[in-house]
Design an enzyme around this catalytic site. Structure first.
Site, mmCIF file in Angstrom:
data_model
loop_
_atom_site.group_PDB
_atom_site.id
_atom_site.type_symbol
_atom_site.label_atom_id
_atom_site.label_comp_id
_atom_site.label_asym_id
_atom_site.label_seq_id
_atom_site.Cartn_x
_atom_site.Cartn_y
_atom_site.Cartn_z
ATOM 1 N N HIS A 1 32.460 27.984 49.990
ATOM 2 C CA HIS A 1 34.097 28.446 50.462
ATOM 3 C C HIS A 1 34.297 28.107 51.851
ATOM 4 O O HIS A 1 35.579 28.478 52.098
ATOM 5 C CB HIS A 1 34.628 29.607 49.889
ATOM 6 C CG HIS A 1 34.337 29.851 48.465
ATOM 7 N ND1 HIS A 1 34.123 30.848 47.692
ATOM 8 C CD2 HIS A 1 34.521 29.123 47.474
ATOM 9 C CE1 HIS A 1 34.265 30.608 46.515
ATOM 10 N NE2 HIS A 1 34.377 29.458 46.037
ATOM 11 N N ALA B 1 22.886 46.001 46.822
ATOM 12 C CA ALA B 1 22.149 44.887 47.571
ATOM 13 C C ALA B 1 20.926 45.565 48.322
ATOM 14 O O ALA B 1 19.933 44.980 48.239
ATOM 15 C CB ALA B 1 22.926 43.845 48.043
#
Ligand code: ZN
Length: 246
Positions: free
Chosen positions: A116, A232
């Site tokens: 992106h 994470a």
């Protein structure tokens, strides 16, 4: 699950990491979507390309506050750092990220495909010159091209609504999806097209899929081989510990 994942990582020949907002949450960057996400507080129209070009004075101050004043101070977390070490030691080949925060690069990873785009650069809306954000002085008025013959409006070099995926990142991501035998999906629910298709293409081309998310996603039942539930940083610390023991 962790041992199974470790075994897949150890036996794979080409490992690609695919990250989303979830990996940066622990660096203090809120996701766009969902409860507490940016779009619950701000109108997404600020990232509409036509709105930015025509109502720059309304759109720019919010973009500056969100993506430069606030995000600009975020630092890579343990998950970003472990992935950078894994690249250096050859465990992974590359990272495809949907994030625009450049935290993977700040952690030291070299092969990052920014699906992106990035907040780290600006591009001129007229002559297409690219400027590193550090070259610019960002004020309450949107930055203009430094080329004296141009002086057109600059735009952050991440994609706004209505823009296509950066060509090189797209091609590199497709190549990775076709040539990797293991994809590790981290902190993304797979809702944003066309990025969400990349792990699916990898799966169709024979890759195993490890998914690391705080809750099951669109991928979990559909393509995931090993689902590891957790944040994470915690999961990567555990995986890293297991890999070091071997
Ligand atoms: Zn220009």
């Amino acid at each position: 699950m962790l041992l199974h994942a470790t075994k897949l990582i150890n036996t794979a020949k080409r490992v690609t990491i695919f990250t989303g907002a979830g990996i940066s949450v622990e660096s203090g960057i809120p996701p766009f979507r969902g409860e507490g996400g940016l779009w619950s507080k701000y109108d997404p129209i600020i990232l509409d390309l036509d709105y930015y070009l025509n109502k720059t004075e309304l759109s720019w101050p919010i973009i500056k506050e969100l993506f430069y004043d606030f995000f600009g101070n975020a630092k890579p977390n343990a998950a970003h750092k472990i992935l950078a070490n894994w690249e250096q030691s050859g465990i992974i080949r590359e990272i495809i990220t949907q994030n625009i925060d450049s935290l993977h690069q700040q952690a030291g990873t070299k092969a990052v495909h920014e699906f992106h785009g990035t907040a780290d650069n600006f591009i001129c809306t007229k002559c297409q010159t690219i400027y590193n954000t550090k070259e610019l002085v960002l004020t309450s008025e949107a930055p203009l091209c430094l080329n004296k013959n141009c002086k057109a409006l600059l735009k952050p070099n991440f994609i706004f609504f209505g823009e296509g995926i950066p060509h090189r990142a797209y091609e590199a991501s497709l190549y990775a999806a076709h040539h990797s035998d293991l994809f590790i999906v981290v902190g993304t629910t797979g809702e944003i097209m066309p990025a969400s298709q990349i792990p699916i293409i990898a799966k169709q081309n024979g890759a195993k899929i490890i998914e690391i998310n705080t809750s099951p996603s669109n991928y979990s039942d559909r393509i995931t081989d090993v689902f590891i539930q957790g944040k994470a940083t915690q999961v990567f610390k555990q995986l890293n510990g297991l890999l070091e023991k071997q």
